[in-house]
Design an enzyme around this catalytic site. Structure first.
Site, PDB file in Angstrom:
ATOM      1  N   SER A  87       0.796  -1.234   0.000  1.00 54.79           N
ATOM      2  CA  SER A  87       0.000   0.000   0.000  1.00 54.79           C
ATOM      3  C   SER A  87       0.826   1.280   0.000  1.00 54.79           C
ATOM      4  O   SER A  87       0.258   2.361  -0.171  1.00 54.79           O
ATOM      5  CB  SER A  87      -0.936   0.013   1.201  1.00 54.79           C
ATOM      6  OG  SER A  87      -2.015  -0.837   0.942  1.00 54.79           O
ATOM      7  N   LYS A  90       0.336   3.459  -2.882  1.00 53.76           N
ATOM      8  CA  LYS A  90      -0.879   4.266  -3.099  1.00 53.76           C
ATOM      9  C   LYS A  90      -0.603   5.774  -3.200  1.00 53.76           C
ATOM     10  O   LYS A  90      -1.096   6.415  -4.128  1.00 53.76           O
ATOM     11  CB  LYS A  90      -1.909   3.959  -2.007  1.00 53.76           C
ATOM     12  CG  LYS A  90      -2.468   2.531  -2.120  1.00 53.76           C
ATOM     13  CD  LYS A  90      -3.266   2.133  -0.885  1.00 53.76           C
ATOM     14  CE  LYS A  90      -3.836   0.714  -1.029  1.00 53.76           C
ATOM     15  NZ  LYS A  90      -4.458   0.254   0.220  1.00 53.76           N
ATOM     16  N   TYR A 214      -3.196  -2.728 -10.457  1.00 51.80           N
ATOM     17  CA  TYR A 214      -3.104  -2.456  -9.012  1.00 51.80           C
ATOM     18  C   TYR A 214      -2.289  -3.532  -8.284  1.00 51.80           C
ATOM     19  O   TYR A 214      -1.408  -3.232  -7.481  1.00 51.80           O
ATOM     20  CB  TYR A 214      -4.514  -2.320  -8.419  1.00 51.80           C
ATOM     21  CG  TYR A 214      -4.519  -2.310  -6.909  1.00 51.80           C
ATOM     22  CD1 TYR A 214      -4.060  -1.196  -6.209  1.00 51.80           C
ATOM     23  CD2 TYR A 214      -4.950  -3.412  -6.178  1.00 51.80           C
ATOM     24  CE1 TYR A 214      -4.030  -1.190  -4.817  1.00 51.80           C
ATOM     25  CE2 TYR A 214      -4.924  -3.419  -4.793  1.00 51.80           C
ATOM     26  CZ  TYR A 214      -4.454  -2.304  -4.116  1.00 51.80           C
ATOM     27  OH  TYR A 214      -4.411  -2.298  -2.752  1.00 51.80           O
ATOM     28  N   TYR A 266      -5.091   4.151   7.751  1.00 55.44           N
ATOM     29  CA  TYR A 266      -6.410   3.491   7.802  1.00 55.44           C
ATOM     30  C   TYR A 266      -7.197   3.853   9.054  1.00 55.44           C
ATOM     31  O   TYR A 266      -7.258   5.014   9.434  1.00 55.44           O
ATOM     32  CB  TYR A 266      -6.264   1.962   7.702  1.00 55.44           C
ATOM     33  CG  TYR A 266      -5.295   1.524   6.658  1.00 55.44           C
ATOM     34  CD1 TYR A 266      -5.520   1.821   5.320  1.00 55.44           C
ATOM     35  CD2 TYR A 266      -4.148   0.835   7.001  1.00 55.44           C
ATOM     36  CE1 TYR A 266      -4.622   1.421   4.352  1.00 55.44           C
ATOM     37  CE2 TYR A 266      -3.253   0.425   6.043  1.00 55.44           C
ATOM     38  CZ  TYR A 266      -3.490   0.720   4.719  1.00 55.44           C
ATOM     39  OH  TYR A 266      -2.613   0.326   3.788  1.00 55.44           O
ATOM     40  N   VAL A 284       1.139  -3.886   3.786  1.00 60.07           N
ATOM     41  CA  VAL A 284       0.990  -5.157   4.506  1.00 60.07           C
ATOM     42  C   VAL A 284       2.226  -6.051   4.458  1.00 60.07           C
ATOM     43  O   VAL A 284       2.303  -7.026   5.194  1.00 60.07           O
ATOM     44  CB  VAL A 284      -0.225  -6.011   4.050  1.00 60.07           C
ATOM     45  CG1 VAL A 284      -1.520  -5.393   4.509  1.00 60.07           C
ATOM     46  CG2 VAL A 284      -0.189  -6.236   2.567  1.00 60.07           C
TER      47      VAL A 284
HETATM   48  N1  GLN Z   1      -2.020  -5.381  -2.183  1.00 57.22           N
HETATM   49  C1  GLN Z   1      -2.592  -5.223  -0.884  1.00 57.22           C
HETATM   50  C2  GLN Z   1      -4.096  -5.330  -0.978  1.00 57.22           C
HETATM   51  O1  GLN Z   1      -4.679  -4.743  -1.839  1.00 57.22           O
HETATM   52  C3  GLN Z   1      -2.201  -3.922  -0.317  1.00 57.22           C
HETATM   53  C4  GLN Z   1      -2.810  -3.696   1.027  1.00 57.22           C
HETATM   54  C5  GLN Z   1      -1.939  -2.995   1.986  1.00 57.22           C
HETATM   55  O2  GLN Z   1      -0.721  -2.944   1.855  1.00 57.22           O
HETATM   56  N2  GLN Z   1      -2.521  -2.473   3.061  1.00 57.22           N
HETATM   57  O3  GLN Z   1      -4.726  -6.000  -0.191  1.00 57.22           O
END
Ligand code: GLN
Length: 631
Positions: A87, A90, A214, A266, A284
């Site tokens: 993430s 993003k 993505y 988040y 993550v």
């Molecule tokens: N690729 C992961 C997902 O879409 C990214 C989520 C994350 O890093 N919080 O679930």
């Protein structure tokens, strides 16, 4: 209540915990090492497993890296271990989208409201059906859908190119993690289909392709150092501080950091902003970046995650760094240095132009009517307001105001009208205003002249440096309050070096001297001349200067008639202190080394007097120097 110590305690314990070595350890490095040592044993949290491939990560891996806005890199632990960005991609794709399709189009597809929900939440904004922000999966999928592969084969190629400039090296994709998520990422697919239904993804967007883009962007391989460089690029208004390449525009970076601050962590975003107080983003796979705008980027890598999906050690390290270094963006120590470094009048602070006795008296009597403000740091709105207040206080007691920008780092464009208005407000009371030392701020000069031209106001008076501006103000005082006539040429008997000599000795001196004339602008001595004489100046002013590293001649002093020139080099057997030039038509009497020796032999008493007088004049010059140094 006792106030906290100015020297933070971390330096000592941190340094003592580093291994013994002959090399000096930076206190920043020592601090990171101490935090790493402190958290390495923290085994709380679980490695993400909902993407099967991520579950294979070693929970013991742990790296911390800090990159400053100045491009310095500090790293401890597993900072070269690669892992997937997840993430943390993003905010980068959000930056790319803002520049690729423009803010308006981006905002039609994604909002900027904190969701207060988990990263994989399925919530879309009621009514518009667009995702709440670009930091949750829904928003990131919508953002990725906006990237057209202009100049590249596929959108992901353009995205990867952008990330690589952010990191300052060529990045690639972890195919195993990509296929693992591609195989299992049905929730993200579901979110994308919902957005296709609500219109958050355009009609012509192919859901499977968008989701694949993505997943691939999330599978970009980075290490902790790459992430810290990316964070530092965001801290440096979009310029990678290591490669010096501009990656994003300043306004783009501001938008990205704002969303990171409110949504980056988040459902823990509020807590994070409250405790750590830095725009941040986690992934993550165990990465976290945090940004202190203008100063530094932080990255931590440690796979075990807390219940919000944020790296446990990463959160701990950021909390401690923020606490120990007071990085919280809302902290009062962020207050800039006071913009006015010193405030002087011409009573205690004079120019390098030496004045004759009566003029010196006048400057002592009226010097308070000049204000010299030395400014420093960043001149923002608050600084502009403070400067205005200081300048306009007791304005009737002041005739000349000088603002010195030599130690200023930057002038915010929004203070341009304030400073321009200040010049007018001061001059409306009958005073005169000048800027100096602004040549390192060409944008400011440009902006203020455009501003004044638009208002039909005359340009602001400018001088190269504070010395030139003070001379202008001193001349102004002398013109306003003095009534002096320049003596045409002073006789030898009135020259400072002959004080106390009887007529016979003055005559003896006169015979030993050679008359010289230098028209205005003529070179008198050069720095590398052979030293075989000194000059008794009896008419006009002489500029003594030295060449600086930029090749400019900097004034050391301007000497009036009645002073000697070149005496220090000749009498000490040294070299010339600087070069000298006639500031106006100059008449002087030269005493050569040979003539000096002859006089010393024929009349030692005369030379004793001459040396005493010379000493007095040198002491006057030292006293004059002191008034420039003590400002
Ligand atoms: N690729 C992961 C997902 O879409 C990214 C989520 C994350 O890093 N919080 O679930």
């Amino acid at each position: 209540m006792t106030s906290p110590p100015l020297v933070r305690a971390f330096i000592l314990p941190g340094m003592s915990s580093t291994p013994q070595s002959d090399q000096a350890v930076s206190p920043v490095q020592a601090l990171l090492q101490r935090l790493h040592d402190g958290e390495a044993g923290n085994t709380a949290g679980d490695v993400a497993s909902y993407i099967p491939e991520l579950a294979t990560a070693d929970p013991a891996l742990f790296g911390i890296c800090v990159v400053t806005a100045g491009g310095a890199v500090y790293e401890v632990g597993d900072t070269r271990q690669e892992f997937t960005i997840q993430s943390i991609s993003k905010p980068l794709t959000f930056a790319l989208a803002l520049e690729a399709v423009g803010e308006e189009v981006v905002r039609e597809h994604v909002d900027v409201e904190p969701s207060g929900e988990a990263f994989n939440s399925i919530t879309l904004k009621p009514g518009s059906g667009i995702p709440l922000n670009p930091m949750v999966n829904a928003g990131a999928i919508a953002t990725a859908s906006l990237i057209q592969p202009i100049g590249f084969e596929k959108p992901i190629d353009r995205i990867l190119h952008e990330y690589s400039i952010f990191a300052g090296r060529d990045l690639s994709i972890d195919e195993a993690v990509f296929s693992s998520e591609h195989r299992t990422g049905h929730r993200n697919r579901a979110i994308a289909y919902l957005m296709k239904n609500s219109g958050a993804l355009d009609d012509d967007a192919d859901v499977e392709e968008v989701v694949e883009t993505y997943f691939r962007q999330c599978s970009t391989l980075v290490n902790c150092r790459d992430l810290a460089t990316m964070a530092a690029t965001l801290a440096s208004t979009g310029v990678n501080p290591v490669t010096h390449e501009r990656v994003a525009r300043e306004d783009t970076v501001r938008s990205v950091l704002s969303v990171m601050a409110s949504c980056g962590m988040y459902d823990a975003a509020g807590d994070w902003l409250y405790n750590v107080g830095l725009p941040a983003k986690s992934g993550v796979a165990g990465g976290i970046i945090a940004v202190l705008p203008g100063q530094l980027g932080i990255a931590v890598y440690s796979p075990p995650l807390d219940e919000h999906g944020n790296s446990v050690r990463g959160v701990r390290v950021c909390e401690q760094l923020s606490e120990e270094l007071r990085l919280h963006v809302m902290s009062p120590p962020r207050r800039p240095a006071p913009p006015i470094r010193s405030l002087h009048s011409c009573v205690e602070s004079c120019s390098r132009k030496m004045r004759r006795e009566p003029e010196q008296h006048l400057l002592r009597d009226y010097g308070a009517r000049v204000r010299q403000l030395e400014l420093q740091g960043e001149i923002s709105f608050a600084a502009g307001e403070l400067i205005s207040n200081t300048v306009l206080k007791d304005v009737e007691a002041v005739d000349f105001t000088v603002l010195d920008f030599s130690a200023v780092r930057s002038v915010d464009s929004l203070v341009v009208p304030i400073l321009s208005g200040l010049v007018d407000a001061f001059e409306a009371t009958g005073g005169q205003f000048a800027f100096c030392g602004v040549r390192h701020h060409p944008t400011f000069i440009e902006q203020i002249s455009v501003e004044r031209e638009a208002l039909g106001r005359p340009p602001v008076r400018q001088f190269r440096d504070l010395d030139a501006a003070i001379e202008w103000a001193e001349d102004g005082l002398i013109e306003n309050y003095g009534d002096f006539t320049e003596p045409d040429e002073i006789p030898l008997s009135e020259h400072g070096s002959t004080a106390g000599m009887d007529e016979a000795r003055i005559e003896l001196m006169a015979q030993a001297l050679e008359r010289r004339e230098y028209p205005a602008g003529a070179r008198i001595y050069s720095e590398d001349d052979d030293v075989d004489e000194l000059l008794l100046v009896t008419r006009g002013m002489v500029n003594v200067g030295a060449t600086d590293s930029e090749g400019d001649v900097i004034r050391i002093a301007t000497l009036p008639a009645g002073m000697t020139l070149g005496e220090v080099a000749m009498l000490s057997g040294g070299t010339r202190i600087g070069s000298s030039e006639a500031a106006e038509d100059v008449v002087a009497w030269a005493l050569t080394t040979a003539a000096y020796r002859q006089l010393a032999e024929s009349d030692p008493g005369l030379i004793t007097l001459f040396l005493e007088n010379t000493m007095k004049m040198i002491s006057l010059r030292v006293a004059h120097l002191r008034r420039q140094l003590v400002r």
